[in-house]
Design a protein around this motif. Structure first.
Motif, PDB file in Angstrom:
ATOM      1  N   PHE A  95      50.646  97.752  31.911  1.00 47.31           N
ATOM      2  CA  PHE A  95      49.439  97.115  31.394  1.00 47.31           C
ATOM      3  C   PHE A  95      49.771  96.360  30.111  1.00 47.31           C
ATOM      4  CE2 PHE A  95      45.166  97.824  29.129  1.00 47.31           C
ATOM      5  CZ  PHE A  95      44.654  96.620  29.622  1.00 47.31           C
ATOM      6  N   LEU A  96      49.646  95.049  30.170  1.00 45.47           N
ATOM      7  CA  LEU A  96      49.933  94.185  29.028  1.00 45.47           C
ATOM      8  C   LEU A  96      48.606  93.829  28.359  1.00 45.47           C
ATOM      9  CD1 LEU A  96      52.535  91.895  30.829  1.00 45.47           C
ATOM     10  CD2 LEU A  96      52.990  93.934  29.457  1.00 45.47           C
ATOM     11  N   ASP A  97      48.227  94.639  27.383  1.00 42.88           N
ATOM     12  CA  ASP A  97      46.932  94.446  26.723  1.00 42.88           C
ATOM     13  C   ASP A  97      47.072  93.434  25.588  1.00 42.88           C
ATOM     14  OD1 ASP A  97      44.262  94.757  26.296  1.00 42.88           O
ATOM     15  OD2 ASP A  97      44.360  96.843  25.626  1.00 42.88           O
ATOM     16  N   GLU A  98      45.945  92.797  25.257  1.00 42.50           N
ATOM     17  CA  GLU A  98      45.885  91.809  24.165  1.00 42.50           C
ATOM     18  C   GLU A  98      46.928  90.711  24.375  1.00 42.50           C
ATOM     19  OE1 GLU A  98      46.451  94.164  20.667  1.00 42.50           O
ATOM     20  OE2 GLU A  98      44.608  95.310  20.950  1.00 42.50           O
ATOM     21  N   ILE A  99      47.127  90.315  25.619  1.00 39.49           N
ATOM     22  CA  ILE A  99      48.223  89.397  25.936  1.00 39.49           C
ATOM     23  C   ILE A  99      48.028  88.032  25.297  1.00 39.49           C
ATOM     24  CG2 ILE A  99      47.182  88.700  28.142  1.00 39.49           C
ATOM     25  CD1 ILE A  99      50.063  88.506  29.241  1.00 39.49           C
ATOM     26  N   ASN A 100      46.762  87.565  25.198  1.00 39.09           N
ATOM     27  CA  ASN A 100      46.555  86.249  24.603  1.00 39.09           C
ATOM     28  C   ASN A 100      46.397  86.324  23.088  1.00 39.09           C
ATOM     29  OD1 ASN A 100      44.035  87.527  25.009  1.00 39.09           O
ATOM     30  ND2 ASN A 100      42.970  85.559  24.910  1.00 39.09           N
ATOM     31  N   SER A 101      46.604  87.523  22.522  1.00 41.22           N
ATOM     32  CA  SER A 101      46.683  87.658  21.067  1.00 41.22           C
ATOM     33  C   SER A 101      48.140  87.665  20.606  1.00 41.22           C
ATOM     34  CB  SER A 101      46.000  88.957  20.607  1.00 41.22           C
ATOM     35  OG  SER A 101      44.624  88.935  20.934  1.00 41.22           O
ATOM     36  N   ALA A 102      49.064  87.644  21.548  1.00 42.00           N
ATOM     37  CA  ALA A 102      50.485  87.623  21.211  1.00 42.00           C
ATOM     38  C   ALA A 102      50.889  86.219  20.772  1.00 42.00           C
ATOM     39  CB  ALA A 102      51.319  88.056  22.414  1.00 42.00           C
ATOM     40  N   VAL A 103      51.838  86.154  19.847  1.00 42.16           N
ATOM     41  CA  VAL A 103      52.335  84.841  19.418  1.00 42.16           C
ATOM     42  C   VAL A 103      53.031  84.179  20.607  1.00 42.16           C
ATOM     43  CG1 VAL A 103      52.557  85.533  17.010  1.00 42.16           C
ATOM     44  CG2 VAL A 103      54.483  85.862  18.569  1.00 42.16           C
ATOM     45  N   PRO A 104      53.035  82.848  20.654  1.00 38.43           N
ATOM     46  CA  PRO A 104      53.588  82.146  21.824  1.00 38.43           C
ATOM     47  C   PRO A 104      55.005  82.558  22.202  1.00 38.43           C
ATOM     48  CG  PRO A 104      52.360  80.617  20.450  1.00 38.43           C
ATOM     49  CD  PRO A 104      52.403  81.926  19.702  1.00 38.43           C
ATOM     50  N   SER A 105      55.833  82.906  21.212  1.00 43.63           N
ATOM     51  CA  SER A 105      57.206  83.287  21.551  1.00 43.63           C
ATOM     52  C   SER A 105      57.253  84.586  22.344  1.00 43.63           C
ATOM     53  CB  SER A 105      58.041  83.424  20.270  1.00 43.63           C
ATOM     54  OG  SER A 105      57.463  84.378  19.388  1.00 43.63           O
ATOM     55  N   VAL A 106      56.308  85.487  22.079  1.00 47.56           N
ATOM     56  CA  VAL A 106      56.244  86.730  22.846  1.00 47.56           C
ATOM     57  C   VAL A 106      55.696  86.445  24.242  1.00 47.56           C
ATOM     58  CG1 VAL A 106      55.187  89.019  22.988  1.00 47.56           C
ATOM     59  CG2 VAL A 106      56.016  88.160  20.793  1.00 47.56           C
ATOM     60  N   SER A 107      54.664  85.584  24.331  1.00 46.96           N
ATOM     61  CA  SER A 107      54.127  85.207  25.639  1.00 46.96           C
ATOM     62  C   SER A 107      55.221  84.603  26.510  1.00 46.96           C
ATOM     63  CB  SER A 107      52.988  84.194  25.472  1.00 46.96           C
ATOM     64  OG  SER A 107      51.918  84.756  24.756  1.00 46.96           O
ATOM     65  N   ALA A 108      56.062  83.771  25.907  1.00 39.77           N
ATOM     66  CA  ALA A 108      57.142  83.148  26.674  1.00 39.77           C
ATOM     67  C   ALA A 108      58.105  84.197  27.213  1.00 39.77           C
ATOM     68  CB  ALA A 108      57.880  82.145  25.794  1.00 39.77           C
ATOM     69  N   ALA A 109      58.353  85.242  26.412  1.00 40.60           N
ATOM     70  CA  ALA A 109      59.250  86.308  26.874  1.00 40.60           C
ATOM     71  C   ALA A 109      58.648  87.086  28.033  1.00 40.60           C
ATOM     72  CB  ALA A 109      59.557  87.261  25.710  1.00 40.60           C
ATOM     73  N   ALA A 110      57.299  87.044  28.153  1.00 39.47           N
ATOM     74  CA  ALA A 110      56.630  87.788  29.217  1.00 39.47           C
ATOM     75  C   ALA A 110      56.567  87.013  30.535  1.00 39.47           C
ATOM     76  CB  ALA A 110      55.212  88.156  28.785  1.00 39.47           C
ATOM     77  N   TYR A 111      56.823  85.693  30.512  1.00 46.90           N
ATOM     78  CA  TYR A 111      56.704  84.888  31.732  1.00 46.90           C
ATOM     79  C   TYR A 111      57.482  85.495  32.893  1.00 46.90           C
ATOM     80  CZ  TYR A 111      54.943  80.859  28.990  1.00 46.90           C
ATOM     81  OH  TYR A 111      54.223  80.020  28.185  1.00 46.90           O
ATOM     82  N   GLN A 112      58.786  85.685  32.673  1.00 44.59           N
ATOM     83  CA  GLN A 112      59.651  86.146  33.751  1.00 44.59           C
ATOM     84  C   GLN A 112      59.278  87.556  34.177  1.00 44.59           C
ATOM     85  OE1 GLN A 112      63.803  86.519  32.777  1.00 44.59           O
ATOM     86  NE2 GLN A 112      64.463  86.399  34.917  1.00 44.59           N
ATOM     87  N   LEU A 113      58.900  88.399  33.197  1.00 44.98           N
ATOM     88  CA  LEU A 113      58.526  89.774  33.507  1.00 44.98           C
ATOM     89  C   LEU A 113      57.332  89.813  34.451  1.00 44.98           C
ATOM     90  CD1 LEU A 113      58.939  92.818  32.873  1.00 44.98           C
ATOM     91  CD2 LEU A 113      57.305  92.526  30.997  1.00 44.98           C
ATOM     92  N   ILE A 114      56.360  88.907  34.238  1.00 42.14           N
ATOM     93  CA  ILE A 114      55.119  88.934  35.009  1.00 42.14           C
ATOM     94  C   ILE A 114      55.316  88.348  36.407  1.00 42.14           C
ATOM     95  CG2 ILE A 114      52.763  88.021  35.113  1.00 42.14           C
ATOM     96  CD1 ILE A 114      52.887  88.124  31.959  1.00 42.14           C
ATOM     97  N   LEU A 115      55.914  87.196  36.499  1.00 44.91           N
ATOM     98  CA  LEU A 115      56.029  86.549  37.810  1.00 44.91           C
ATOM     99  C   LEU A 115      57.211  87.075  38.618  1.00 44.91           C
ATOM    100  CD1 LEU A 115      54.930  84.463  39.775  1.00 44.91           C
ATOM    101  CD2 LEU A 115      56.467  82.795  38.750  1.00 44.91           C
ATOM    102  N   ASP A 116      58.388  87.122  37.995  1.00 41.03           N
ATOM    103  CA  ASP A 116      59.596  87.509  38.723  1.00 41.03           C
ATOM    104  C   ASP A 116      59.850  89.005  38.691  1.00 41.03           C
ATOM    105  OD1 ASP A 116      60.030  84.825  39.223  1.00 41.03           O
ATOM    106  OD2 ASP A 116      61.237  84.559  37.407  1.00 41.03           O
ATOM    107  N   ARG A 117      59.038  89.736  37.887  1.00 41.05           N
ATOM    108  CA  ARG A 117      59.165  91.183  37.768  1.00 41.05           C
ATOM    109  C   ARG A 117      60.546  91.586  37.265  1.00 41.05           C
ATOM    110  NH1 ARG A 117      55.131  94.045  40.321  1.00 41.05           N
ATOM    111  NH2 ARG A 117      56.513  95.846  40.550  1.00 41.05           N
ATOM    112  N   ARG A 118      61.108  90.756  36.389  1.00 38.42           N
ATOM    113  CA  ARG A 118      62.409  91.071  35.829  1.00 38.42           C
ATOM    114  C   ARG A 118      62.584  90.371  34.489  1.00 38.42           C
ATOM    115  NH1 ARG A 118      66.072  91.058  39.496  1.00 38.42           N
ATOM    116  NH2 ARG A 118      67.772  91.030  37.996  1.00 38.42           N
TER     117      ARG A 118
END
Length: 347
Positions: A95-118
């Motif tokens: 569960f990635l809470d407060e995801i749109n409160s994260a700074v853009p650099s953290v959001s970018a790090a989450a891209y691959q984790l969310i879509l590619d699951r890695r």
């Protein structure tokens, strides 16, 4: 989407991880409406772990891991908080809470984790669902516009407030019946947030739970009770709830109603709401007793004589949600159903 429907969506998305058809889900909504609790309840229903990661409190390296030297190569130490089959189980929820409160650099790090699951060499275990939540930009929280590449990695649902769903949850969690009756009487106060004024205390599903706790702790100290209720749900709502509670000494004898005695119904609408919520609470507490069906029958008879037919329908609807199918086997149910005529029972 109302919470009861969203719960079904989240259940199906969790189960879909085993069929390889899971889509990450993003929940949107104002503060205090129960987004995090919806996800936690999925974990409870399926008896799996929920790993709650607050992205707003993280640095990019917290997700990607820390680099370290291995001979002539640089390896990455995988963060221990990420799901691991051996440590956390074969199934679960990330569960990635407060995801749109994260700074853009953290959001970018989450891209691959969310879509590619890695992330690099790390992979999310196959049985793990990915859910996320965040406040809308108009809610006066600390938010960033969600980048299109990240937004396109989710299916998006907005959490809508629904009083019936909240009441069902409140009975399940033993929320004070006086608060349930008050919100049936004043449904517009379930959530009231004026972003323009940015109040520090305001009515929300979360803060009504705080008000429930205040009632338990300060009921014997009226001056403290008013102040603590206002501290939980705001000045105006706190005053109204205190006045409602103070008025309840005029309620009819609930024990007499449950014994099947002929008890006069109150004329005041607020007292009728209070009686209805209290009777549902009594029915829940008698659910496993030998005389449960008899109690339900007496409540059905009382519902028939309430001055407002809609009030009786509300009472029996809440009763059905709380105690379930045994209600249909009560002899008094059929006569009650006939008495309400064209008033719809199931909503």
């Amino acid at each position: 989407m109302r919470p009861s429907l969203l719960s079904s969506v989240l259940d199906q998305e969790f189960l879909a991880t085993l069929q390889g058809s899971h889509t990450p889900v993003m929940l949107w909504g104002p503060p205090g409406v129960g987004k995090s609790q919806l996800v936690a309840q999925v974990g409870q229903r399926h008896h799996v772990r929920v790993i709650d990661i607050r992205l707003s409190q993280m640095e990019p390296s917290d997700l990607r891991g820390i680099p370290f030297r291995e001979g002539n190569l640089v390896e990455w130490a995988i963060p221990a908080m990420l799901p691991n089959k051996e440590r956390h189980g074969a199934q679960g929820i990330l569960f990635l809470d407060e995801i749109n409160s994260a700074v853009p650099s953290v959001s970018a790090a989450a891209y691959q984790l969310i879509l590619d699951r890695r992330l690099g060499d790390y992979s999310v275990p196959e049985g793990w669902a990915i859910f996320a939540a965040g406040n809308r930009q108009g809610d006066r929280g600390v938010t960033y516009t969600m980048p299109a590449p990240l937004a396109n990695r989710f299916s998006h649902f907005e959490v809508e407030l629904n009083l019936d769903d909240w009441v069902a949850w409140a009975y399940q969690h033993q929320i004070d019946e006086r608060i349930i009756g008050f919100l049936r009487f004043r449904p517009e106060l379930l959530f009231k947030f004026d972003a323009a004024h940015n109040p520090v205390a305001f009515p929300s599903p979360r803060s009504w739970e705080f008000a429930h706790r205040a009632l338990q702790k300060f009921a014997s100290s009226p001056p403290l009770l008013l102040n603590t209720l206002q501290a939980c749900v705001g000045s105006a709502a706190g005053i109204e709830l205190k006045a409602f509670v103070d008025h309840l000494h005029q309620m009819p004898d609930l024990d007499a109603i449950l014994r099947g005695e002929n008890v006069k119904t109150p004329k005041e609408v607020d007292l009728q709401y209070a009686v209805a919520s209290a009777l549902v609470g009594r029915a829940i507490r008698s659910k496993h007793s030998p005389d449960a069906l008899q109690v339900y029958g007496h409540i059905l008879n009382y519902a028939k004589v309430l001055p407002l037919r809609e009030m009786g329908v509300m009472l029996v609807s809440d009763l059905l949600r709380a105690v379930g199918d045994p209600m249909f086997s009560v002899p008094e149910f059929a006569p009650w159903a006939e008495s309400i005529g064209d008033v719809m029972l199931y909503g």
